[in-house]
Scaffold this motif. Structure first.
Motif, PDB file in Angstrom:
ATOM      1  N   GLU A   8       6.699  64.282  22.994  1.00  0.00           N
ATOM      2  CA  GLU A   8       7.065  65.168  21.873  1.00  0.00           C
ATOM      3  C   GLU A   8       7.033  64.419  20.614  1.00  0.00           C
ATOM      4  O   GLU A   8       6.597  64.803  19.641  1.00  0.00           O
ATOM      5  N   ILE A   9       7.540  63.198  20.597  1.00  0.00           N
ATOM      6  CA  ILE A   9       7.665  62.350  19.505  1.00  0.00           C
ATOM      7  C   ILE A   9       6.543  61.190  19.337  1.00  0.00           C
ATOM      8  O   ILE A   9       6.370  60.439  18.323  1.00  0.00           O
ATOM      9  N   GLU A  10       5.594  61.365  20.365  1.00  0.00           N
ATOM     10  CA  GLU A  10       4.518  60.229  20.123  1.00  0.00           C
ATOM     11  C   GLU A  10       3.584  60.335  18.909  1.00  0.00           C
ATOM     12  O   GLU A  10       3.400  59.350  18.593  1.00  0.00           O
ATOM     13  N   PRO A  11       3.260  61.654  18.472  1.00  0.00           N
ATOM     14  CA  PRO A  11       2.348  61.729  17.391  1.00  0.00           C
ATOM     15  C   PRO A  11       2.970  61.014  16.102  1.00  0.00           C
ATOM     16  O   PRO A  11       2.556  60.276  15.331  1.00  0.00           O
ATOM     17  N   LYS A  12       4.434  61.252  16.179  1.00  0.00           N
ATOM     18  CA  LYS A  12       5.094  60.631  14.807  1.00  0.00           C
ATOM     19  C   LYS A  12       5.169  59.155  14.867  1.00  0.00           C
ATOM     20  O   LYS A  12       5.018  58.273  14.039  1.00  0.00           O
ATOM     21  N   LEU A  13       5.399  58.634  16.317  1.00  0.00           N
ATOM     22  CA  LEU A  13       5.512  57.124  16.409  1.00  0.00           C
ATOM     23  C   LEU A  13       3.935  56.556  16.295  1.00  0.00           C
ATOM     24  O   LEU A  13       3.807  55.694  15.458  1.00  0.00           O
ATOM     25  N   ASN A  14       2.871  57.368  16.703  1.00  0.00           N
ATOM     26  CA  ASN A  14       1.699  56.815  16.469  1.00  0.00           C
ATOM     27  C   ASN A  14       1.255  56.840  14.616  1.00  0.00           C
ATOM     28  O   ASN A  14       0.582  55.916  14.245  1.00  0.00           O
ATOM     29  N   GLN A  15       1.802  57.645  14.084  1.00  0.00           N
ATOM     30  CA  GLN A  15       1.548  57.864  12.578  1.00  0.00           C
ATOM     31  C   GLN A  15       2.148  56.359  12.056  1.00  0.00           C
ATOM     32  O   GLN A  15       1.710  55.991  11.064  1.00  0.00           O
ATOM     33  N   LEU A  16       3.253  55.911  12.613  1.00  0.00           N
ATOM     34  CA  LEU A  16       4.290  54.894  11.900  1.00  0.00           C
ATOM     35  C   LEU A  16       3.089  53.693  12.603  1.00  0.00           C
ATOM     36  O   LEU A  16       3.344  52.476  11.899  1.00  0.00           O
ATOM     37  N   TYR A  18       2.687  52.637  15.977  1.00  0.00           N
ATOM     38  CA  TYR A  18       3.006  52.169  17.041  1.00  0.00           C
ATOM     39  C   TYR A  18       2.269  52.764  18.251  1.00  0.00           C
ATOM     40  O   TYR A  18       1.338  53.888  18.220  1.00  0.00           O
ATOM     41  N   GLN A  19       2.013  51.795  19.443  1.00  0.00           N
ATOM     42  CA  GLN A  19       1.418  52.116  20.448  1.00  0.00           C
ATOM     43  C   GLN A  19       2.682  52.199  21.648  1.00  0.00           C
ATOM     44  O   GLN A  19       3.705  51.871  21.575  1.00  0.00           O
ATOM     45  N   ILE A  20       2.611  53.133  22.470  1.00  0.00           N
ATOM     46  CA  ILE A  20       3.554  53.388  23.507  1.00  0.00           C
ATOM     47  C   ILE A  20       3.165  53.157  24.859  1.00  0.00           C
ATOM     48  O   ILE A  20       2.203  53.230  25.383  1.00  0.00           O
ATOM     49  N   ILE A  21       3.918  51.988  25.426  1.00  0.00           N
ATOM     50  CA  ILE A  21       3.622  51.733  26.744  1.00  0.00           C
ATOM     51  C   ILE A  21       4.696  51.756  27.638  1.00  0.00           C
ATOM     52  O   ILE A  21       5.907  51.616  27.446  1.00  0.00           O
ATOM     53  N   ALA A  22       4.603  52.574  28.880  1.00  0.00           N
ATOM     54  CA  ALA A  22       5.724  52.932  29.695  1.00  0.00           C
ATOM     55  C   ALA A  22       5.439  52.207  31.095  1.00  0.00           C
ATOM     56  O   ALA A  22       4.491  52.113  31.469  1.00  0.00           O
ATOM     57  N   VAL A  23       6.185  51.427  31.349  1.00  0.00           N
ATOM     58  CA  VAL A  23       6.202  50.549  32.576  1.00  0.00           C
ATOM     59  C   VAL A  23       7.151  50.833  33.831  1.00  0.00           C
ATOM     60  O   VAL A  23       8.484  51.186  33.535  1.00  0.00           O
ATOM     61  N   SER A  24       6.602  50.971  34.830  1.00  0.00           N
ATOM     62  CA  SER A  24       7.678  51.321  36.042  1.00  0.00           C
ATOM     63  C   SER A  24       7.213  50.595  37.184  1.00  0.00           C
ATOM     64  O   SER A  24       6.014  49.966  37.187  1.00  0.00           O
ATOM     65  N   PRO A  25       7.925  50.387  38.517  1.00  0.00           N
ATOM     66  CA  PRO A  25       7.608  49.767  39.566  1.00  0.00           C
ATOM     67  C   PRO A  25       6.426  50.586  40.382  1.00  0.00           C
ATOM     68  O   PRO A  25       6.004  49.996  41.194  1.00  0.00           O
ATOM     69  N   ASP A  26       6.090  51.693  39.985  1.00  0.00           N
ATOM     70  CA  ASP A  26       5.104  52.307  40.670  1.00  0.00           C
ATOM     71  C   ASP A  26       3.604  51.685  40.727  1.00  0.00           C
ATOM     72  O   ASP A  26       3.279  50.962  39.768  1.00  0.00           O
ATOM     73  N   ARG A  27       3.066  51.825  41.979  1.00  0.00           N
ATOM     74  CA  ARG A  27       1.886  51.284  42.273  1.00  0.00           C
ATOM     75  C   ARG A  27       0.826  51.793  41.277  1.00  0.00           C
ATOM     76  O   ARG A  27       1.013  53.142  40.998  1.00  0.00           O
ATOM     77  N   PRO A  28      -0.394  51.167  40.995  1.00  0.00           N
ATOM     78  CA  PRO A  28      -1.411  51.752  40.011  1.00  0.00           C
ATOM     79  C   PRO A  28      -1.910  53.359  40.664  1.00  0.00           C
ATOM     80  O   PRO A  28      -1.951  54.232  39.751  1.00  0.00           O
ATOM     81  N   GLU A  29      -1.729  53.360  41.988  1.00  0.00           N
ATOM     82  CA  GLU A  29      -2.513  54.679  42.469  1.00  0.00           C
ATOM     83  C   GLU A  29      -1.362  55.615  42.220  1.00  0.00           C
ATOM     84  O   GLU A  29      -1.631  57.038  41.947  1.00  0.00           O
ATOM     85  N   VAL A  30      -0.061  55.484  42.247  1.00  0.00           N
ATOM     86  CA  VAL A  30       0.992  56.419  42.024  1.00  0.00           C
ATOM     87  C   VAL A  30       1.014  56.796  40.462  1.00  0.00           C
ATOM     88  O   VAL A  30       1.245  57.946  40.180  1.00  0.00           O
ATOM     89  N   LEU A  31       0.667  55.671  39.535  1.00  0.00           N
ATOM     90  CA  LEU A  31       0.583  56.075  38.257  1.00  0.00           C
ATOM     91  C   LEU A  31      -0.463  57.065  38.280  1.00  0.00           C
ATOM     92  O   LEU A  31      -0.357  57.925  37.258  1.00  0.00           O
ATOM     93  N   LYS A  32      -1.534  56.992  38.661  1.00  0.00           N
ATOM     94  CA  LYS A  32      -2.516  57.905  38.593  1.00  0.00           C
ATOM     95  C   LYS A  32      -2.151  59.365  38.887  1.00  0.00           C
ATOM     96  O   LYS A  32      -2.679  60.248  37.882  1.00  0.00           O
TER      97      LYS A  32
END
Lengths: 130, 85
Positions: A8-16, A18-32
């Motif tokens: 929801e706040i991503e557009p506002k962060l982009n305006q400033l 920023y890029q948003i990166i979310a990291v988790s232990p999930d395997r690439p296939e699980v991310l998909k």
């Protein structure tokens, strides 16, 4: 802050700027699958060997009691990451400048207490000003 | 318990944290050698003002992703979450 709230706040962060990166232990296939399921527009990355979580100092080993609790919820962290190390990151948010320096962070061992999106916005605004 | 004890205790906990985080950021391999805490309460996160470590992540396509290279192009909100479950 949940990933949905972040969306929801991503557009506002982009305006400033920023890029948003979310990291988790999930395997690439699980991310998909997550990307398909939730329609996330920001970047999801895999840290299946927990090297990033360890290097940021937020990795911990899940105890047997919590593991059982996860199982009851149908959560299999070994299958999700593809590794049997039983390591998870404590949920964390870092605001990082172009110089690679951490400007603001929120780390709470209690995953139920999440960062208020308003606070993140204020920290993000302040960090690009200075 | 005295105030002095608390101060000494907390400052030694902090020094341990600083020691661990210093060794963590000094090299990519050292991160693996630092024992992983056994509870979420005993972690020693990097602190405000510290530089992020050089780490390589993977995209959903399995491609390598250099975090520092990306951060130097754009200010970044970096989120760690436990999983899509």
């Amino acid at each position: 802050m949940q990933l949905g709230q972040l969306q929801e706040i991503e557009p506002k962060l982009n305006q400033l700027g920023y890029q948003i990166i979310a990291v988790s232990p999930d395997r690439p296939e699980v991310l998909k699958n997550s990307m398909k399921k939730h329609n996330f527009t920001y970047l999801l990355l895999s840290d299946s060997r927990k090297e990033a979580a360890r290097a940021f100092g937020i990795a911990f080993r899940v105890d047997q009691k919590s593991l059982k609790m996860y199982e009851q919820y149908g959560i299999d962290i070994e299958t999700a990451s593809g590794e049997g190390d039983l390591i998870l990151p404590v949920p964390a948010v870092f605001v990082i400048g172009l110089d690679g320096v951490i400007k603001f962070e929120y780390v709470n061992p209690n995953y139920e207490v999440r960062l208020d999106p308003d606070i993140l916005m204020a920290a993000a605004r302040s960090a690009v000003k200075n | 318990m005295s105030k002095g004890f608390h101060l000494t205790f907390f400052s030694s906990v902090l020094s341990i944290c600083l020691l661990i985080s210093a060794s963590t950021v000094s090299g990519t391999d050292t991160a693996k050698q630092v024992p992983v805490p056994i509870s979420p309460e005993s972690i020693c996160p990097l602190l405000n003002g510290q530089k992020i470590p050089a780490v390589t992540l993977k995209s959903s396509e399995g491609e390598l992703f250099d975090l520092i290279a990306s951060v130097t192009k754009k200010p970044t909100i970096l989120i760690f979450y436990r999983g899509g479950w």
